[in-house]
Design a protein around this motif. Structure first.
Motif, mmCIF file in Angstrom:
data_model
loop_
_atom_site.group_PDB
_atom_site.id
_atom_site.type_symbol
_atom_site.label_atom_id
_atom_site.label_comp_id
_atom_site.label_asym_id
_atom_site.label_seq_id
_atom_site.Cartn_x
_atom_site.Cartn_y
_atom_site.Cartn_z
ATOM 1 N N PHE A 101 118.766 -39.534 64.197
ATOM 2 C CA PHE A 101 119.459 -38.972 65.352
ATOM 3 C C PHE A 101 119.197 -39.748 66.643
ATOM 4 C CE2 PHE A 101 119.564 -35.032 62.692
ATOM 5 C CZ PHE A 101 120.935 -34.941 62.613
ATOM 6 N N VAL A 102 118.049 -40.407 66.744
ATOM 7 C CA VAL A 102 117.772 -41.219 67.933
ATOM 8 C C VAL A 102 118.728 -42.407 67.983
ATOM 9 C CG1 VAL A 102 116.052 -42.646 69.099
ATOM 10 C CG2 VAL A 102 115.359 -40.495 68.006
ATOM 11 N N THR A 103 118.868 -43.097 66.856
ATOM 12 C CA THR A 103 119.793 -44.229 66.786
ATOM 13 C C THR A 103 121.235 -43.760 66.941
ATOM 14 O OG1 THR A 103 118.259 -45.360 65.292
ATOM 15 C CG2 THR A 103 120.511 -46.194 65.369
ATOM 16 N N TYR A 104 121.543 -42.624 66.357
ATOM 17 C CA TYR A 104 122.897 -42.063 66.434
ATOM 18 C C TYR A 104 123.270 -41.777 67.884
ATOM 19 C CZ TYR A 104 126.913 -39.191 65.039
ATOM 20 O OH TYR A 104 128.182 -38.694 64.860
ATOM 21 N N ALA A 105 122.327 -41.170 68.638
ATOM 22 C CA ALA A 105 122.584 -40.879 70.049
ATOM 23 C C ALA A 105 122.795 -42.168 70.832
ATOM 24 C CB ALA A 105 121.422 -40.080 70.633
ATOM 25 N N ALA A 106 121.969 -43.169 70.551
ATOM 26 C CA ALA A 106 122.076 -44.439 71.268
ATOM 27 C C ALA A 106 123.421 -45.116 71.023
ATOM 28 C CB ALA A 106 120.934 -45.366 70.851
ATOM 29 N N ALA A 107 123.986 -44.910 69.829
ATOM 30 C CA ALA A 107 125.275 -45.523 69.510
ATOM 31 C C ALA A 107 126.381 -45.021 70.427
ATOM 32 C CB ALA A 107 125.630 -45.243 68.045
ATOM 33 N N TYR A 108 126.219 -43.815 70.962
ATOM 34 C CA TYR A 108 127.209 -43.261 71.897
ATOM 35 C C TYR A 108 126.836 -43.531 73.345
ATOM 36 C CZ TYR A 108 129.532 -40.626 68.170
ATOM 37 O OH TYR A 108 130.243 -40.269 67.042
ATOM 38 N N GLY A 109 125.645 -44.047 73.565
ATOM 39 C CA GLY A 109 125.181 -44.270 74.930
ATOM 40 C C GLY A 109 124.340 -43.142 75.476
ATOM 41 N N ALA A 110 123.922 -42.222 74.604
ATOM 42 C CA ALA A 110 123.064 -41.116 75.014
ATOM 43 C C ALA A 110 121.594 -41.483 74.786
ATOM 44 C CB ALA A 110 123.412 -39.848 74.229
ATOM 45 N N HIS A 111 120.715 -40.718 75.383
ATOM 46 C CA HIS A 111 119.277 -40.896 75.170
ATOM 47 C C HIS A 111 118.863 -40.085 73.939
ATOM 48 C CE1 HIS A 111 119.049 -42.574 79.248
ATOM 49 N NE2 HIS A 111 119.802 -41.549 79.630
ATOM 50 N N GLY A 112 118.015 -40.659 73.106
ATOM 51 C CA GLY A 112 117.568 -39.967 71.907
ATOM 52 C C GLY A 112 116.066 -39.838 71.846
ATOM 53 N N LYS A 113 115.593 -38.731 71.254
ATOM 54 C CA LYS A 113 114.158 -38.484 71.121
ATOM 55 C C LYS A 113 113.922 -37.661 69.862
ATOM 56 C CE LYS A 113 109.779 -37.550 72.335
ATOM 57 N NZ LYS A 113 108.685 -38.547 72.401
ATOM 58 N N ALA A 114 112.960 -38.103 69.046
ATOM 59 C CA ALA A 114 112.543 -37.339 67.872
ATOM 60 C C ALA A 114 111.177 -36.742 68.158
ATOM 61 C CB ALA A 114 112.499 -38.225 66.635
ATOM 62 N N VAL A 115 111.060 -35.441 68.063
ATOM 63 C CA VAL A 115 109.808 -34.749 68.361
ATOM 64 C C VAL A 115 108.954 -34.714 67.092
ATOM 65 C CG1 VAL A 115 108.774 -32.562 69.044
ATOM 66 C CG2 VAL A 115 110.855 -33.374 70.182
ATOM 67 N N ALA A 116 107.767 -35.297 67.175
ATOM 68 C CA ALA A 116 106.901 -35.399 66.008
ATOM 69 C C ALA A 116 105.848 -34.287 65.950
ATOM 70 C CB ALA A 116 106.208 -36.766 65.988
ATOM 71 N N ALA A 117 105.511 -33.691 67.081
ATOM 72 C CA ALA A 117 104.529 -32.609 67.149
ATOM 73 C C ALA A 117 105.079 -31.526 68.057
ATOM 74 C CB ALA A 117 103.189 -33.125 67.674
ATOM 75 N N ILE A 118 104.814 -30.273 67.707
ATOM 76 C CA ILE A 118 105.415 -29.170 68.443
ATOM 77 C C ILE A 118 105.002 -29.190 69.909
ATOM 78 C CG2 ILE A 118 103.564 -27.543 67.877
ATOM 79 C CD1 ILE A 118 107.355 -26.808 68.286
ATOM 80 N N GLY A 119 103.828 -29.709 70.214
ATOM 81 C CA GLY A 119 103.388 -29.788 71.592
ATOM 82 C C GLY A 119 104.217 -30.735 72.442
ATOM 83 N N GLU A 120 105.006 -31.605 71.793
ATOM 84 C CA GLU A 120 105.851 -32.547 72.511
ATOM 85 C C GLU A 120 107.191 -31.942 72.926
ATOM 86 O OE1 GLU A 120 106.523 -35.901 70.037
ATOM 87 O OE2 GLU A 120 104.400 -36.380 69.764
ATOM 88 N N LEU A 121 107.541 -30.795 72.350
ATOM 89 C CA LEU A 121 108.897 -30.280 72.549
ATOM 90 C C LEU A 121 109.177 -29.934 74.007
ATOM 91 C CD1 LEU A 121 111.651 -29.370 71.608
ATOM 92 C CD2 LEU A 121 110.646 -27.177 70.913
ATOM 93 N N ALA A 122 108.380 -29.040 74.593
ATOM 94 C CA ALA A 122 108.638 -28.616 75.980
ATOM 95 C C ALA A 122 108.594 -29.797 76.953
ATOM 96 C CB ALA A 122 107.650 -27.524 76.392
ATOM 97 N N PRO A 123 107.585 -30.689 76.874
ATOM 98 C CA PRO A 123 107.598 -31.847 77.780
ATOM 99 C C PRO A 123 108.812 -32.747 77.582
ATOM 100 C CG PRO A 123 105.408 -31.548 76.839
ATOM 101 C CD PRO A 123 106.323 -30.625 76.108
ATOM 102 N N SER A 124 109.273 -32.890 76.336
ATOM 103 C CA SER A 124 110.453 -33.721 76.071
ATOM 104 C C SER A 124 111.697 -33.114 76.705
ATOM 105 C CB SER A 124 110.656 -33.891 74.566
ATOM 106 O OG SER A 124 109.577 -34.575 73.969
ATOM 107 N N LEU A 125 111.826 -31.801 76.621
ATOM 108 C CA LEU A 125 112.971 -31.120 77.234
ATOM 109 C C LEU A 125 112.913 -31.242 78.757
ATOM 110 C CD1 LEU A 125 113.061 -27.888 75.029
ATOM 111 C CD2 LEU A 125 114.612 -29.835 74.894
#
Length: 298
Positions: free
Chosen positions: A239-263
């Motif tokens: 999904f990160v690469t997929y988002a980039a293909a459209y020109g969007a920013h992509g992020k894959a959350v690997a740990a639940i503690g990363e979710l809120a800061p990523s948002l």
């Protein structure tokens, strides 16, 4: 009391079953009624712009038809101070909310934790547009709204793929408010090409993809009805690469503690962001099957 996300046995139904009278406001049973009327149950007064659709599960004993605002003002004048037991069910509220919030801060990718973290980063006027999947039940139960029209979900045809375009329109109408689309991986891929439109319109939008590699709600229903686990799983793109293909920013959350800061980071940067997070649906069986069955046996 909260939302009746299921038709029966959910926590709020304890209040429904103990009530003498239910006043429904703008209610339409559509696909899945929040309570099913029956002999010996509470009486129902229907307040709405249109008469009720009378059917086996919903047949109000009285109706107030017309403009809802003035109708409620007149109704309030008639009943104010005349209902001696009006607050009898309020003690249930604390227990209902406490039960619904259980496990919402655990260090796991549970639906409760994901809903909790989304609620933490969304201000009172932030808009969450849900696609259609198992997570819709969790958001309906656990996401406490503070203003009207800030949790958008469709309960009628429940069309998969609706979440992203719904959020895009919200972002167009309210460019100064935080807007988030919450989609399952199956629903997102049914309309993911609309990312191009979002980029072209230069929207500020966060798309949260809950990834389980399956059509989760139907898979859960198959399991509950003891059908074979068949035809409900699939593979996903990166999904990160997929988002980039459209020109969007992509992020894959690997740990639940990363979710809120990523948002938070996505909203701070602006533009279109796609954030993919795994979701553990093992809680479906514990909460929606075993827990509710044990609370209301029979």
């Amino acid at each position: 009391m909260g939302t009746a996300a299921l038709s029966e046995r959910d926590y709020v139904h304890e209040a429904i079953e103990r009530a003498d009278l239910i006043v429904t406001i703008g209610h339409d049973t559509v696909e899945k009624p929040p309570f099913i009327m029956g002999a010996g149950g509470p009486k129902v007064v229907h307040v709405g712009y249109e008469p009720a659709t009378v059917e086996q599960v919903y047949f109000p004993q009285a109706e107030v038809i017309g403009d809802i605002g003035p109708s409620l003002l007149i109704l309030t004048d008639h009943v104010a101070g005349k209902i001696p037991n009006a607050q009898a069910l309020l003690p249930l509220r604390e227990g209902i909310l406490r039960s619904v919030a259980e496990r919402s801060t655990e260090d796991r990718f549970t639906p409760q934790r994901i809903v909790h973290d989304v609620r933490q980063v969304m201000p009172a006027d932030g808009i969450v547009a849900l696609d259609n999947g198992m997570y819709k039940i969790w958001f309906a139960r656990n996401y406490r709204t503070k203003l009207a029209n800030t949790l958008l979900l469709d309960n009628a045809l429940a069309t998969m793929g609706a979440g992203l375009p719904s959020a895009m329109v919200a972002a167009m109408l309210y460019p100064d408010r935080r807007v988030m689309a919450v989609c399952g991986d199956g629903g997102f891929m049914m309309n993911s090409q609309e990312l191009e439109t979002a980029i072209r319109l230069r929207l500020n939008l966060v798309v949260l993809i809950l990834e389980d590699g399956a059509y989760g709600m139907i898979r859960w229903k198959q399991a509950v009805d003891r059908f074979p686990d068949f035809g409900m799983t699939f593979g996903n793109p990166d999904f990160v690469t997929y988002a980039a293909a459209y020109g969007a920013h992509g992020k894959a959350v690997a740990a639940i503690g990363e979710l809120a800061p990523s948002l938070e980071n996505a909203f701070a940067k602006g533009g279109v962001h796609v954030i993919a997070v795994p979701i553990d649906y093992s809680e479906n069986e514990r909460v929606f099957v075993r827990e509710l069955r044990d609370r209301f046996p029979g």
